[in-house]
Design a protein around this motif. Sequence first.
Motif, PDB file in Angstrom:
ATOM      1  N   ALA A  20     -47.071  61.786  -0.927  1.00 27.42           N
ATOM      2  CA  ALA A  20     -48.004  61.399  -2.664  1.00 27.42           C
ATOM      3  C   ALA A  20     -48.399  63.344  -2.333  1.00 27.42           C
ATOM      4  N   GLY A  21     -48.895  63.298  -1.158  1.00 24.86           N
ATOM      5  CA  GLY A  21     -49.797  64.713  -1.374  1.00 24.86           C
ATOM      6  C   GLY A  21     -48.449  65.943  -0.834  1.00 24.86           C
ATOM      7  N   ALA A  22     -47.729  65.398   0.194  1.00 19.91           N
ATOM      8  CA  ALA A  22     -46.564  66.461  -0.029  1.00 19.91           C
ATOM      9  C   ALA A  22     -45.704  66.742  -0.420  1.00 19.91           C
ATOM     10  N   VAL A  23     -45.363  66.108  -1.396  1.00 15.82           N
ATOM     11  CA  VAL A  23     -44.753  66.207  -2.672  1.00 15.82           C
ATOM     12  C   VAL A  23     -45.246  66.946  -4.571  1.00 15.82           C
ATOM     13  N   PHE A  43     -43.436  57.806  -9.545  1.00 11.42           N
ATOM     14  CA  PHE A  43     -42.718  57.168  -9.135  1.00 11.42           C
ATOM     15  C   PHE A  43     -43.576  56.572  -7.362  1.00 11.42           C
ATOM     16  N   ILE A  44     -43.682  57.351  -6.945  1.00 13.82           N
ATOM     17  CA  ILE A  44     -44.717  56.445  -5.665  1.00 13.82           C
ATOM     18  C   ILE A  44     -46.104  55.752  -5.574  1.00 13.82           C
ATOM     19  N   ARG A  45     -46.541  55.299  -7.186  1.00 18.41           N
ATOM     20  CA  ARG A  45     -47.768  54.945  -7.543  1.00 18.41           C
ATOM     21  C   ARG A  45     -48.187  54.082  -6.736  1.00 18.41           C
ATOM     22  N   GLY A  46     -48.792  53.676  -6.006  1.00 15.95           N
ATOM     23  CA  GLY A  46     -49.752  52.340  -5.171  1.00 15.95           C
ATOM     24  C   GLY A  46     -49.717  51.306  -5.797  1.00 15.95           C
ATOM     25  N   PRO A  47     -49.222  50.275  -5.486  1.00 12.57           N
ATOM     26  CA  PRO A  47     -49.657  48.688  -6.239  1.00 12.57           C
ATOM     27  C   PRO A  47     -51.113  48.749  -7.081  1.00 12.57           C
ATOM     28  N   ALA A  48     -50.878  47.726  -7.723  1.00  4.45           N
ATOM     29  CA  ALA A  48     -52.341  47.218  -8.345  1.00  4.45           C
ATOM     30  C   ALA A  48     -52.845  47.027  -7.483  1.00  4.45           C
ATOM     31  N   GLU A  74     -53.860  45.978   3.978  1.00  2.29           N
ATOM     32  CA  GLU A  74     -53.623  45.046   2.979  1.00  2.29           C
ATOM     33  C   GLU A  74     -54.746  45.037   2.213  1.00  2.29           C
ATOM     34  N   ASN A  75     -56.031  45.629   2.419  1.00  2.96           N
ATOM     35  CA  ASN A  75     -57.541  45.496   1.139  1.00  2.96           C
ATOM     36  C   ASN A  75     -57.385  46.748   0.229  1.00  2.96           C
ATOM     37  N   GLN A  76     -55.868  47.337   0.613  1.00  3.70           N
ATOM     38  CA  GLN A  76     -55.695  48.798  -0.142  1.00  3.70           C
ATOM     39  C   GLN A  76     -56.749  50.118  -0.300  1.00  3.70           C
ATOM     40  N   GLY A  77     -57.750  50.357   0.359  1.00  2.18           N
ATOM     41  CA  GLY A  77     -58.980  50.723   0.197  1.00  2.18           C
ATOM     42  C   GLY A  77     -60.109  50.031  -0.189  1.00  2.18           C
ATOM     43  N   MET A  78     -59.912  49.452  -0.459  1.00  2.00           N
ATOM     44  CA  MET A  78     -60.958  48.548  -1.154  1.00  2.00           C
ATOM     45  C   MET A  78     -61.922  48.041  -0.154  1.00  2.00           C
ATOM     46  N   MET A  79     -62.615  49.369   0.092  1.00  2.00           N
ATOM     47  CA  MET A  79     -63.885  49.323   1.356  1.00  2.00           C
ATOM     48  C   MET A  79     -65.686  49.382   0.746  1.00  2.00           C
ATOM     49  N   SER A  80     -65.677  50.065  -0.658  1.00  6.25           N
ATOM     50  CA  SER A  80     -67.196  50.188  -0.566  1.00  6.25           C
ATOM     51  C   SER A  80     -67.290  49.231  -1.582  1.00  6.25           C
ATOM     52  N   ASN A  81     -68.668  49.369  -1.848  1.00  7.26           N
ATOM     53  CA  ASN A  81     -69.214  48.321  -2.981  1.00  7.26           C
ATOM     54  C   ASN A  81     -68.662  49.401  -4.432  1.00  7.26           C
ATOM     55  N   TRP A 172     -54.265  55.650   5.821  1.00  7.00           N
ATOM     56  CA  TRP A 172     -54.450  54.939   6.313  1.00  7.00           C
ATOM     57  C   TRP A 172     -54.231  53.487   5.828  1.00  7.00           C
ATOM     58  N   THR A 173     -53.607  53.763   4.344  1.00  8.06           N
ATOM     59  CA  THR A 173     -53.426  52.420   3.469  1.00  8.06           C
ATOM     60  C   THR A 173     -52.273  51.777   3.458  1.00  8.06           C
ATOM     61  N   ASN A 174     -51.331  53.166   4.073  1.00  8.56           N
ATOM     62  CA  ASN A 174     -50.264  52.522   4.069  1.00  8.56           C
ATOM     63  C   ASN A 174     -49.288  53.398   2.896  1.00  8.56           C
TER      64      ASN A 174
END
Length: 343
Positions: A20-23, A43-48, A74-81, A172-174
């Motif tokens: 996304a960043g490159a595009v 179009f390439i937006r990550g999943p909910a 797997e955690n889609q970047g959910m790593m902080s409170n 990190w989150t593919n």
Amino acid sequence: MSRLPHRASRRQFLKLGLGAGAVLGLAAAGPDILAFASDVSDFIRGPAVPDVAPTQLSEHVWMIWSKDGFPTPENQGMMSNITFVVSEKGVVMLDPGGSVQIGEMALRMIRTVTDKPVVAIFNSHYHGDHWLGNHAFEDAYGKELPIYAHPLSKREIEGVQGSMWHSMMERWTNQATAGTRIVAPNRTVEHGAELDFGDVTLRVHHYGPAHTPGDIAIQVVEDELTHVGDVAMDRRIANMDDGTYVGTFRFYDELEKNASSRIWVPGHGHPSDQVLAWNRELFEGIYGNCLKAVEDGSTMEEAREMVLADPRVAGKAADTAGFESNIGKYVSIAYLEAEREAF
């Protein structure tokens, strides 16, 4: 200009080698490319992100707890409170998470607690897992929604750190965070600032560099609770690449003196009255041994052996996320800081 076929998959497009960043970086080429880049970003937006129910910490404060301390596909970047304050005047976010998808999940969860609007956001520091969720709240409430940070953090988010964290979270989150846009703070706050939200007063604490140069802790005065961001963590070894051990000890001393709280809320781990004490003991075990090694003329490797043998450190190894993979680096950082302090 033809559009991408609807039947194409996001992963098929990514095989072209464009994140996304490159595009989005193609936008400078002209209006046609800008329109194309906008289409591709959607179009390439990550999943909910799956819902995580909030837990009430005090009369006004709720937290969406993250069970993971590091980003993965797997955690889609959910790593902080994600912490929020429900006040008379509306909801105040204390770090909205690491992607637009995480921010949207937080918005859904807020709605299970209150129908009040979000009226402000505080970003505790410039690491992206804490502020990239700003995007979702700007989408929901507009560009005038106040987003506060220390001036140093605002500057870094607008600059190199913002771009770097945006790219790293995607990698990190593919690409699970794809579609997230950098939304920097639009307000600054300094140490001692107090904001009135009716039945809730938020007081800002900043005592110099600690986890980063621009950390702020937010005291919810009426609830005797303070959100400390990543200045202190619970059972997770802190990223000290941008920080200082000596500065962190000073920050703890000042918080304990000036923000007396029965609950310390970390950016990672569980809140309690012991968060500062737990992290202080770990850091004293790391830094104290490195300082002694420097003063004795011992090598960095010898300092590492001293740190690992110290009960304050060894006793925490088993239940501290990231300990094995990170302790060596953090000993190195402590040793180099001890050299600067000693000489």
